[in-house]
Design a protein around this motif. Structure first.
Motif, mmCIF file in Angstrom:
data_model
loop_
_atom_site.group_PDB
_atom_site.id
_atom_site.type_symbol
_atom_site.label_atom_id
_atom_site.label_comp_id
_atom_site.label_asym_id
_atom_site.label_seq_id
_atom_site.Cartn_x
_atom_site.Cartn_y
_atom_site.Cartn_z
ATOM 1 N N ARG A 45 2.591 -11.540 27.563
ATOM 2 C CA ARG A 45 2.256 -11.786 26.222
ATOM 3 C C ARG A 45 2.291 -10.629 25.446
ATOM 4 O O ARG A 45 1.781 -9.639 25.549
ATOM 5 N N ARG A 46 2.845 -10.672 24.147
ATOM 6 C CA ARG A 46 2.901 -9.810 23.170
ATOM 7 C C ARG A 46 2.293 -10.356 21.845
ATOM 8 O O ARG A 46 2.276 -11.102 21.554
ATOM 9 N N VAL A 47 1.367 -9.206 21.617
ATOM 10 C CA VAL A 47 0.904 -9.010 20.118
ATOM 11 C C VAL A 47 1.827 -8.535 19.232
ATOM 12 O O VAL A 47 1.884 -7.132 19.503
ATOM 13 N N LEU A 48 2.708 -9.104 18.567
ATOM 14 C CA LEU A 48 3.521 -8.300 17.334
ATOM 15 C C LEU A 48 2.683 -7.347 16.745
ATOM 16 O O LEU A 48 3.173 -6.057 16.380
ATOM 17 N N ILE A 107 11.745 -15.209 30.664
ATOM 18 C CA ILE A 107 10.280 -15.523 30.564
ATOM 19 C C ILE A 107 10.155 -16.943 30.687
ATOM 20 O O ILE A 107 10.991 -17.806 30.691
ATOM 21 N N TYR A 108 8.729 -17.375 30.959
ATOM 22 C CA TYR A 108 8.140 -18.625 31.149
ATOM 23 C C TYR A 108 8.486 -19.304 30.028
ATOM 24 O O TYR A 108 8.174 -19.025 28.762
ATOM 25 N N PRO A 109 9.405 -20.340 30.240
ATOM 26 C CA PRO A 109 9.874 -21.107 29.058
ATOM 27 C C PRO A 109 8.721 -21.908 28.057
ATOM 28 O O PRO A 109 8.356 -23.173 28.584
ATOM 29 N N SER A 110 8.341 -21.213 27.129
ATOM 30 C CA SER A 110 7.347 -21.811 26.094
ATOM 31 C C SER A 110 7.052 -20.946 24.902
ATOM 32 O O SER A 110 7.594 -19.597 24.940
ATOM 33 N N MET A 111 6.404 -21.261 23.995
ATOM 34 C CA MET A 111 6.007 -20.403 22.748
ATOM 35 C C MET A 111 4.837 -19.837 22.888
ATOM 36 O O MET A 111 4.394 -19.384 21.786
ATOM 37 N N VAL A 112 4.254 -19.674 24.337
ATOM 38 C CA VAL A 112 3.028 -19.242 24.326
ATOM 39 C C VAL A 112 3.093 -17.373 24.299
ATOM 40 O O VAL A 112 1.845 -16.903 24.135
ATOM 41 N N HIS A 113 4.258 -16.939 24.324
ATOM 42 C CA HIS A 113 4.380 -15.656 24.466
ATOM 43 C C HIS A 113 3.881 -14.739 22.963
ATOM 44 O O HIS A 113 3.298 -13.722 23.198
ATOM 45 N N ASP A 114 4.596 -14.742 22.102
ATOM 46 C CA ASP A 114 4.754 -13.895 21.035
ATOM 47 C C ASP A 114 4.116 -14.310 19.672
ATOM 48 O O ASP A 114 4.397 -15.497 19.257
ATOM 49 N N PHE A 115 3.036 -13.609 19.224
ATOM 50 C CA PHE A 115 2.274 -14.116 17.958
ATOM 51 C C PHE A 115 1.825 -12.710 17.471
ATOM 52 O O PHE A 115 1.787 -11.844 17.715
#
Ligand code: SF4
Ligand code: SF4
Lengths: 302, 798
Positions: free
Chosen positions: B453-456, B550-558
């Motif tokens: 999980r990344r917080v840009l 990565i686990y395929p979804s949009m949950v990662h980067d925000f």
């Protein structure tokens, strides 16, 4: 006065001390009583009032010319000052002040508009066992509007409460009770003479209305508690007996607070009861014990 | 209760939580660190030693060996009340700094006024030598060297976004880890190694190096625990006090068994978890690691209770000891990051309640015990996220209210009814979505999945609006910094302003993501995480390090979006003042703002008096809705390294305060550098005049599904939280749930706030208090009544 509109001085959402649950309280303006301790003096007059917040004044002077009576002055020494004896409550100055230092208290609203405002918190009422409360001033002096308002709320399935001093004709009260689930009945003193000295009116009609109302509806009795005025153990015993006799579900004691003290000068008035105080905490607890021993539910402060 | 008080007096709090403002040091007098706190350079020393020996080997192996070297050699200790052991430094007063990330800021810190007590002279000298090695090799150096052109230009903080490269979150697969123990993982890695020897996949070398590194770290983790077992045995041998001796023997018993094997008791499960948790911090200095405590540890608790091995009170004590461990974790961040997070926080988060894979409510005894632990410990870490859904028992809501009443600020509430559908929209399968946990302050993650999980970074939306009013040109320098949007003189409506704003949002999201994607490539290459890879699902099985897939979804980067409310209120004011009342033209308004409203207080008042979000007034609220929905839609069009959309998030912590300093005056009437609304759903402070139900109604107009996970802070006087107010509080919370608002936190207005308001009424003009029967501005009340309210506030808190 306006026949189709109610004069209201506030609609307070998230009211949590005026009956069960989360409520919206509609405060009707105008009251025939003049309780010395009144915490909402802006509720008393039957017309909109000018109310000032000095802390907001920036001293810009825009209000001075707006006042046709010349009631507002602006000086180096005192800043912006209202000559209250000249003020005729025309409220023209409130439009001139962009800093919310001169404010209007009281506006005329139609029933559907009031209901629309009440309806907004419907979900909160449902989940908390709340609803709508109509308070005052004395709501019954606008009984027609209030009856219409509560009828409309009932029709939408809302729980309705009326907070009243009980000082009105039985007919008016009865017309509103038709649409009321719970009455918050204010009692100030059980001795009529004392009542008259403190509020300007005797209590005969009030107590008579209480007995009648209790036969028709659930009631909670509320009493402001002022040291040396109505907080003797004997008086509390009498109050408890009254509650029991009439099947009241609960007594709320509202210890005196200084709410009205700061507001009086904001309305250009002198506070009539400068040395009123609340009873000491331990005395309040003693009174509570007395009532609870008689099997009455008691709450302090709400 | 006694133990809690005792522990509270013993633990070492690392920092005064102290929010500094941007780069300015207005709170400097209070200091950042308590004087007894020391910087512990052991991790830096050991990492450096190892790195010097492994030159020339694959980076994943080097990092595995470096971590193993730290775990094998770092100083360990057991304090006499401990039953759960493990520490991030060799001394209780220690904090460490991740030298592999950055050496400059630590160097600056120990030589600054705020950090001068952290090291003695000899250590300072050693640190200098260590720094020498990392020159050109720390991740900051690598970025600096790699970034040129636009990347370098937009990487630097200018006020629109603060890109942050440290935070890498993710919740390990504790369920499986505890169930099978680390030995099983090692075995699986060995089997995979045998398998690729037969299949010879195309990426044979990468896989082999990765799997070898996994084995190195997992063995080191087991060894780390064994070292504690040896130490405890030695200490027990000479211990006279039978109680202490018993505790030490218990530690030896536990640490010689876990984490190689599955825990045999609740206590062992807690110790197992804690080692994993701690070592994640040692591998990679991130913040905000989470755990679904009741769900993961509940079964171990229940088994012990059933067999009579454990009493409830004992479990409570174990949790209290764990709380101390959470609190003691602390790192030094760069001064700016510190200003954003406030002091030395690790932002560890416990998730309670919610549903399991099958949709059942997970509430158990441990849920209540964890809340009781929080109530008795009253520590700033860990924060607690409570998941709420239709079937959450009232009893749990009631226990949560009792916890909030203590004034600790949590639990915060997460709404499953809004968030599970949101996760599904992001491509998370329904059974995984139901399992989400919270890490950091408010990020949702799927436990056990490979989510780095990344917080840009922090994205100041109000600054984008400001650029839109200046065609992307900095009026001070004349430089074209943002997108070239049309001249505001040509705008015909507030919608035109919105479009220009969105163009700026897209421009800066793209810039931020370019920096991010490039940087992630750099991290994949130079900063692999073999330990983290070993404790999530899928890496060992595929022979792939966690940054390679990565686990395929949009949950990662925000990006954490800030000041959406201020954008909305600004557009509303522009609509009212410029396009409806025509008091001023848009370019004139911009010019007045550039002068920070000087000489035009009348105009500023007109802007302030325009409708504001948070009053259940559609005029303002529907613009807020438009701003949030469209901002998210635009951000999603920008893609991360794996092709998934970037999105917003409402978790901006204290950054709203820190970063507001760099946004000039805005059309909502805000002054240059003035504060923003403190969370995505929050009204601008003082602008919500209709109370908390109106605020929730305004919030509900912004659709979680079309936006992101939001945050709303609600302030209440404690009188609202007394026992007789329970129906009210529960009713409020259930309505929040029914309105599908994603997330809410409650702050209790404390006595100190009220005292400050009494002293400085002009600063607290909008503080509304409810006295029985009526509500009033606190500043308007008589001194006597103010005193009364202050006294009562204190009373109902105790
Ligand atoms: S309300 Fe009173 S003070 Fe204001 S303009 Fe009218 S007369 Fe003057
Ligand atoms: S207009 Fe308002 S702010 Fe200006 S002097 Fe009058 S009261 Fe004060």
């Amino acid at each position: 006065m306006n026949n189709h509109k109610g004069l209201i001085f506030d609609i307070q959402r998230f009211s949590i001390h005026d009956g069960p649950g989360i409520r919206t309280t509609v405060f009707m303006k105008g009251c025939p009583l003049r309780c010395l301790w009144c915490s909402n003096p802006e509720s008393q007059d039957f017309f909109p009032n000018l109310m000032v917040r000095d802390i907001n004044c920036k001293g810009c002077g825009a209000c001075v010319n707006a006042c046709p009576q010349g009631a507002i002055t602006m000086t180096q020494a005192e800043g912006r000052k209202i000559e209250w004896s000249r003020c005729d409550q025309c409220l023209l100055c409130t439009g001139a002040c962009i800093y919310h230092s001169l404010n209007r208290r009281g506006s005329y609203m139609e029933v559907p508009d009031i209901v629309q405002e009440i309806r907004k918190d419907e979900g909160f009422y449902r989940n908390s066992g709340g609803g709508v409360t109509v308070s005052g001033g004395e709501a019954l002096w606008q009984s027609e509007i209030v009856a219409q308002l509560l009828a409309a709320c009932k029709a939408e399935g809302m729980h309705t409460a009326l907070d009243t001093t009980g000082h009105s004709s039985w007919e008016k009260l009865a017309s509103v009770l038709n649409f009321t689930d719970l009455v918050l009945f204010d009692v100030k003193h059980l001795d009529s003479g004392a009542h008259r000295r403190a509020t300007g009116v005797g209590n005969e009609q009030i107590l008579e209305n209480l007995v009648k109302a209790a036969k028709k509806k659930r009631i909670w009795i509320r009493m402001p508690l002022i040291a040396g005025f109505n907080d003797s153990e004997a008086h509390i015993q009498e109050l408890t007996a009254l509650a029991k006799r009439n099947g009241a579900e609960k007594i709320s004691l509202l210890p005196y607070h200084e709410g009205g003290k700061a507001k009086s000068p904001q309305l250009g008035r002198i506070y009539p009861y400068p040395d009123a105080v609340a009873p000491a905490e331990n005395h309040i607890h003693r009174l509570k014990d007395i009532m609870e021993k008689e099997g009455i539910v008691v709450s302090i402060g709400s | 209760m006694e133990l809690a008080e005792d522990l509270r007096s013993k633990f070492v709090s690392k920092a005064v939580r102290n929010v500094q403002r941007g780069y300015t040091e207005d709170d400097k007098s209070r200091g950042l660190f308590r004087p007894e706190v020391k910087l512990d350079i052991q991790r830096s020393r050991l990492m450096t030693e190892s790195f010097k020996q492994t030159d020339g080997q694959a980076m994943v192996i080097r990092r595995a060996k470096a971590l193993a070297h730290v775990l094998d050699n770092m100083g360990i200790f057991i304090r006499d009340w401990e039953r759960i052991v493990g520490y991030q430094t060799s001394e209780p007063e220690g904090i460490y700094h991740p030298i592999d990330m950055n050496w400059k800021s630590v160097n600056r810190l120990v030589n600054s006024e705020a950090g001068k007590t952290l090291l003695n002279e000899a250590e300072k000298k050693e640190l200098e030598e260590i720094c020498e090695y990392w020159k050109g090799k720390s991740m900051s150096d690598r970025q600096q060297e790699m970034f040129s052109g636009d990347l370098a230009k937009y990487w630097k903080y200018e006020g629109t976004f603060l890109w942050t490269h440290w935070s890498e979150l993710g919740i390990p697969d504790y369920e499986t880890l505890l169930h099978e123990g680390l030995d099983a993982r090692i075995k699986r890695a060995e089997e995979r190694l045998e398998e690729i020897d037969k299949t010879i996949p195309r990426d044979y070398i990468d896989q082999k190096e990765f799997l070898q590194s996994v084995i190195i770290v997992l063995k080191a983790v087991i060894n780390f625990s064994k070292r504690y077992a040896v130490l405890a045995t030695d200490m027990a041998a000479v211990e006279k006090d039978p109680e202490r001796k018993g505790r030490l023997e218990e530690i030896a018993h536990t640490c010689s068994w876990i984490p190689a094997h599955s825990p045999r008791s609740f206590l062992e499960a807690v110790q197992f978890f804690y080692f994993i948790h701690l070592i994640r911090y040692l591998e990679y200095s991130t913040l905000g690691i989470g755990l679904r405590l009741d769900y993961i540890l509940g079964p171990y608790y229940e088994k012990d209770i059933q067999t009579g091995k454990l009493r409830k009170e004992e479990a409570l004590e174990t949790l209290q000891l764990l709380w101390v461990k959470f609190l003691e974790l602390g790192l030094v961040y760069s001064p700016l990051v510190t200003s954003v997070y406030g002091g030395v926080a690790s932002l560890q988060a416990i998730t309670l309640g919610g549903r399991d894979k099958e949709g059942r409510d997970v509430t158990n005894d441990l849920t209540y015990l964890a809340l009781e632990t929080a109530r008795t410990m009253r520590t700033i870490e860990p924060s607690i996220a409570l998941r709420i859904h239709k079937d959450t028992p009232d009893e749990l809501l009631s226990a949560a209210m009792d916890t909030i009443r203590t004034g600790i600020g949590y639990p915060s509430f997460f709404n499953d009814e809004a968030l599970i559908p949101l996760l599904e929209k992001w491509g998370v399968p329904p059974e995984d979505a139901k399992m989400y946990g919270v890490s950091g302050c408010v990020y949702m993650e799927i436990p056990g999945k490979n989510i780095t999980r990344r917080v840009l970074g922090y994205f100041v939306l109000a600054k984008c609006l400001w650029w839109a009013l200046h065609q992307g040109i900095n009026p001070k320098t004349g430089e074209q910094w943002g997108a070239k949007t049309p001249d505001p003189a040509t705008f015909k409506s507030w919608e035109d302003v919105l479009e220009a704003y969105l163009t700026q949002v897209k421009f800066f999201t793209t810039k931020m993501t370019e920096v991010e994607n490039t940087c992630r490539d750099l991290y994949a290459k130079y900063c692999p995480k073999p330990f983290y890879s070993a404790i999530v699902e899928g890496c060992i099985e595929q022979g792939k390090e966690c940054k390679q897939w990565i686990y395929p979804s949009m949950v990662h980067d925000f990006a954490m979006v800030i000041a959406g409310t201020n954008v909305a209120d600004s557009l509303t004011a522009i609509r009212k003042v410029v396009f409806e009342d025509k008091l001023v033209t848009l370019p004139e308004l911009a010019a007045v703002m550039d002068k920070n409203w000087e000489g035009r207080e009348d105009l500023r008042q007109a802007c302030i008096n325009a409708p504001k979000y948070g009053n259940d007034d559609d005029y303002a609220d529907l613009i807020a809705r438009e701003v949030h929905h469209r901002t998210e839609a635009v951000m999603e069009t920008v893609k991360d390294r794996f092709g998934y959309g970037i999105r917003g998030d409402g978790s901006a912590v204290s950054a709203t305060y820190g970063l507001a300093a760099d946004t000039p005056a805005t059309p909502d009437g805000r002054m240059d550098g003035g504060p923003f609304a403190d969370s995505t759903l929050a009204p601008q402070p003082g602008m919500d005049k209709k109370g908390p139900t109106a605020v929730l109604n305004s919030c509900a107009k912004i659709d979680t599904l079309q936006t992101y996970n939001h945050l709303l802070n609600q302030k209440f006087l404690p009188q609202f939280l007394t026992d007789d107010m329970k129906p009210v509080f529960l009713g409020y919370l259930k309505t929040w749930r029914d309105k599908k608002i994603s997330h809410i936190q409650f702050n209790v207005v404390d006595k100190h706030t009220l005292i400050a308001a009494q002293e400085y009424p002009e600063k607290y003009r909008d503080l509304i208090v409810r006295v029985a029967g009526f509500s009033a501005y606190f500043a308007d009340l008589s001194k006597g009544l103010q005193d009364h309210i202050i006294a009562r506030t204190e009373q109902s808190l105790s």
